[in-house]
Scaffold this active site. Structure first.
Site, PDB file in Angstrom:
ATOM      1  N   ASP A 227       0.877  -1.159   0.000  1.00 21.14           N
ATOM      2  CA  ASP A 227       0.000   0.000   0.000  1.00 21.14           C
ATOM      3  C   ASP A 227       0.917   1.211   0.000  1.00 21.14           C
ATOM      4  OD1 ASP A 227      -3.219   0.593   1.577  1.00 21.14           O
ATOM      5  OD2 ASP A 227      -2.097   1.714   0.059  1.00 21.14           O
TER       6      ASP A 227
HETATM    7  C1  GLC Z   1      -4.349   4.218  -0.554  1.00 21.60           C
HETATM    8  C2  GLC Z   1      -5.226   3.008  -0.294  1.00 21.60           C
HETATM    9  C3  GLC Z   1      -5.138   1.971  -1.374  1.00 21.60           C
HETATM   10  C4  GLC Z   1      -4.937   2.676  -2.695  1.00 21.60           C
HETATM   11  C5  GLC Z   1      -3.551   3.294  -2.666  1.00 21.60           C
HETATM   12  C6  GLC Z   1      -3.267   4.117  -3.921  1.00 21.60           C
HETATM   13  O1  GLC Z   1      -3.772   4.666   0.630  1.00 21.60           O
HETATM   14  O2  GLC Z   1      -5.074   2.358   0.964  1.00 21.60           O
HETATM   15  O3  GLC Z   1      -6.363   1.220  -1.359  1.00 21.60           O
HETATM   16  O4  GLC Z   1      -5.051   1.770  -3.775  1.00 21.60           O
HETATM   17  O5  GLC Z   1      -3.330   4.083  -1.524  1.00 21.60           O
HETATM   18  O6  GLC Z   1      -4.115   5.209  -3.986  1.00 21.60           O
END
Ligand code: GLC
Length: 733
Positions: free
Chosen positions: A265
């Site tokens: 993440d």
């Molecule tokens: C965010 C979310 C994830 C997302 C990523 C990119 O913090 O937790 O679900 O795909 O970052 O935006």
């Protein structure tokens, strides 16, 4: 003679070299099996090129190998539609004019359809849009289990039951990947709240992990064949989930044989050693706090960048681990952007609007409908009062990373005006929220009373009232990054609904939300509907269901507790939710959702699996092909389902099992099958469902194996988890 020999040799040499030149290198040869292409490409890459593939080069991309013609990996959110292009190096919009997408309904709505065919349609449609936008990876779907009604991101997931989530996530992934786009099932794992999401250390039993929180991910990987998985921000048993030996190495890549890519993440990576050895493949979004702004290219400061490269050169890290990461990334590239038969995708096509509307229509849940309040046929009333900010507020913006720049969004009010005619609709806002997105500020300038009084006046004059409220995608509502701070509807809606129903009893309440809410007015209103976040086609879908053009068939994918403390996790206090800011113990263990309510005999406001139709269904003659079964048997269950009402409709029958006597705690019932049938008026159909007995096992944390204990089981067939219509007893030998 000598010349002849020279001539022959030179002809052979020329032939050979032409042949070699003509022959494409294996990795570029589409006719070669992917594994051969992977190994060939890997063998041609330098150490620097390999390390460069394992971390971001921009907000949403990671390096390919320019020298070899291997493309970059482009990722994009999200589970409900293709997020607009952002700037290379920040979260700012790139302000493209050609990236406004179809906004599909939230995954809670998809789950509420209890219809895996629609999950396939959903995945296919959103996958076409991702393909058209040239994405390698779609950062979705999310299948974290609904543990409390306060989690800010429940709207992005598929509810409280692992079996329902498993059955709905598999076709979604298959649909996406048909387009040569990798799905990225998230957030692996135990990411069941937003509060302290970056570090909270979750502790839960092996049974809770295996029986509740992992099944949907396991199905996504083993049946859905997901090509990527996203590690979650939180910790599990003391290790961050983006580099977690148990979850990523032992379970995901070991037990489940996952051959795809683990993507962190954004900002979920905290340590080079762990990122190298605990299952991560691509590091994304590492925050700039770690990265000294002075360096030329901040991406060189990533944990899996120079630190990793220098570590390998110094002999600190085994290059074999790097080769495994890069092999997985190459495999994903050859399955997507370099795949021979990659389709071309579609974007904002009419078929996608139809799909969005169909999923919305089938996901809307009719919770209560006394006195046949609904449907409201066109022409039935002269004046329909539509009250509530959610009748006009955009609900595709906000919510965090799943936010969308929708090509269009039909509001509930617009849909109702289109359906009933402008002259029959009177709108009053009734309540107002802070429209500034992601702001925690309470808008003190709002004159709550004048809004309420104006709405009450409109309600007084109308023949019927439709209140359209609920939550929205702002911070501390249904949004990423924060949890809700209350279970009740915000912005004075409870008080407003009570005031409205006092002046007009003919009132329907439509909640647009991704979470359960308290309903203190529940007994005072004849009709209640859960309308989810429905995306571009929201107004059309709602108007079609409200007017009876479509007969609702949605079922709740999560329970609505009467009060917050009735929820299992909440009932154990802060240690259990939201934790003490460092640790959190899932004290309710395997009793999540209806497993808690049914075992503890706490009646919810509305039960998991509940959803009414404009017609009625009768269940009869439930029976099984035998009475005694062995562990590897299939139980053939049949029952009659009759449409005993006045019009065609669909019913998602649910099949739960109960082990009568078990050596361990087991929930009062567990969902093991469901089947959605559409029946004509008066139609009586024999429904057959095959139940593998091995699915009735519990996870034995002593042996780390799944056990089906011999003994009596009751199969319970229901219209909801709380509305059991038929029971059949069987014995497992
Ligand atoms: C965010 C979310 C994830 C997302 C990523 C990119 O913090 O937790 O679900 O795909 O970052 O935006």
């Amino acid at each position: 003679m000598k010349n002849l020999k020279t001539l022959i040799v030179s002809i052979l040499l020329i032939g050979f070299s032409v042949n070699v030149l003509a022959q494409k290198p294996i990795y570029l040869d589409n006719n070669q099996p992917i594994e051969k292409r992977v190994q060939n490409a890997l063998s041609l890459m330098t150490l620097e090129e390999k390390v460069a593939m394992c971390h971001a080069q921009s907000t949403f991309s990671s390096k390919g190998v320019p020298r070899l013609g291997i493309p970059e990996v482009w990722m994009d959110d999200g589970p409900h539609g293709i997020r607009e292009e952002l700037l290379w190096d920040s979260w700012g919009s790139a302000k493209f004019t050609n990236d406004s997408c179809t906004a599909f309904p939230a995954l809670t709505c998809l789950s509420a359809t209890f219809n895996p065919e629609l999950a396939l349609l959903y995945g296919k449609s959103i996958g076409e849009e991702a393909r058209y936008r040239n994405k390698t990876v779609l950062l979705g779907p999310g299948v974290n289990i609904y543990r409390t009604p306060l989690n800010g991101r429940n709207f992005e997931y598929m509810g409280e039951d692992p079996y329902l989530s498993s059955r709905m996530v598999v076709p979604y992934i298959q649909g996406v990947q048909q387009n040569g786009v990798a799905a990225c099932v998230k957030h692996f794992a135990m990411n069941n709240q937003e509060k302290w999401r970056g570090h909270i250390n979750v502790n839960a039993s092996d049974r809770a992990l295996r029986e509740i929180y992992l099944p949907a991910f396991k199905a996504a990987v083993q049946e859905g064949r997901a090509w990527s998985v996203m590690g979650s921000y939180n910790q599990f048993r003391g290790e961050h989930c983006c580099h977690n030996d148990l979850l990523l190495n032992k379970i995901l890549k070991g037990e489940w044989n996952f051959d795809g890519v683990v993507i962190s993440d954004w900002g979920g990576v905290h340590n080079t050693d762990q990122a190298v050895s605990k299952g991560l493949d691509i590091e994304m979004g590492t925050n700039s706090a770690r990265v000294k702004q002075s360096v030329k290219n901040k991406y060189d400061e990533y944990y899996l960048a120079n630190s990793y490269l220098n570590g390998i050169k110094a002999g600190k890290y085994d290059e074999k681990l790097l080769d495994d990461k890069v092999s997985r990334i190459l495999r994903m590239i050859f399955r997507t952007t370099m795949s021979a038969d990659r389709p071309y995708g579609k974007f904002v096509s009419p078929e996608h609007s139809d799909a969005a509307r169909r999923i919305a229509e089938e996901g809307i849940v009719l919770l209560k409908n006394d006195k046949q309040f609904l449907p409201i046929q066109v022409g039935k009333y002269k004046t329909i009062a539509v009250i509530g900010e959610n009748a006009t507020r955009s609900l595709t913006v906000g919510g965090g990373s799943s936010q969308l720049k929708a090509n269009y969004e039909v509001s509930p009010l617009a849909g109702l005006i289109k359906k009933y005619g402008k002259e029959h609709i009177v709108y009053s806002k009734g309540y107002e929220t802070n429209t500034e997105m992601y702001s925690k500020k309470i808008n003190t300038k709002i004159n709550v009373d004048s809004l309420l009084n104006a709405a009450v006046e409109v309600a007084k004059q109308a023949d019927v009232v439709l209140f359209i409220g609920g939550l929205n995608k702002n911070t501390m509502q249904d949004s990423e990054g924060e949890d809700r701070v209350a279970y009740n509807l915000p912005f004075g809606q409870d008080r407003l609904i009570s005031a409205l129903q006092k002046v007009n009893k003919n009132i329907g309440v439509i909640i647009l939300s991704g979470n359960a809410v308290a309903m203190p007015w529940q007994t005072d209103v004849p009709s209640i509907m859960e309308g989810w976040y429905l995306g571009s086609e929201a107004g059309n879908a709602l108007a079609n269901v409200i007017s009876g053009t479509v007969n609702p068939s949605g079922k709740l994918p999560f329970s609505f507790p009467k009060k917050l403390e009735d929820n299992g996790a909440i009932s154990f206090g802060n240690e259990s939710y939201p934790g003490d800011s460092i640790n959190e113990n899932y004290k309710e263990d395997i009793l999540v959702g209806y497993r808690w309510f049914d075992t503890k005999k706490i009646a919810p406001q509305f039960a998991f699996g509940h959803g009414l139709s404009y017609t009625t269904f009768e269940y009869s003659n439930a029976t099984t092909d035998k009475t005694n079964y062995k562990e590897n048997d299939l139980v053939k269950l049949t029952f009659n389902l009759k449409n005993s009402g006045k019009l065609k409709g669909a019913e998602a029958s649910q099949v739960y099992i109960t082990q009568i006597k078990s050596s361990v705690l087991r929930p009062a019932k567990e969902l093991k099958a469901f089947f959605k049938a559409t029946l004509e008026l008066g139609e009586n159909r024999l429904i057959t469902i095959n139940l593998p007995v091995k699915d009735w096992a519990f996870f034995n944390d002593k042996t780390q194996k799944w056990d089906v204990e011999p003994g009596k089981f009751t199969i319970q067939i229901g219209s909801s988890s709380a509305d059991i219509r038929q029971k059949v007893s069987v014995v497992i030998e």
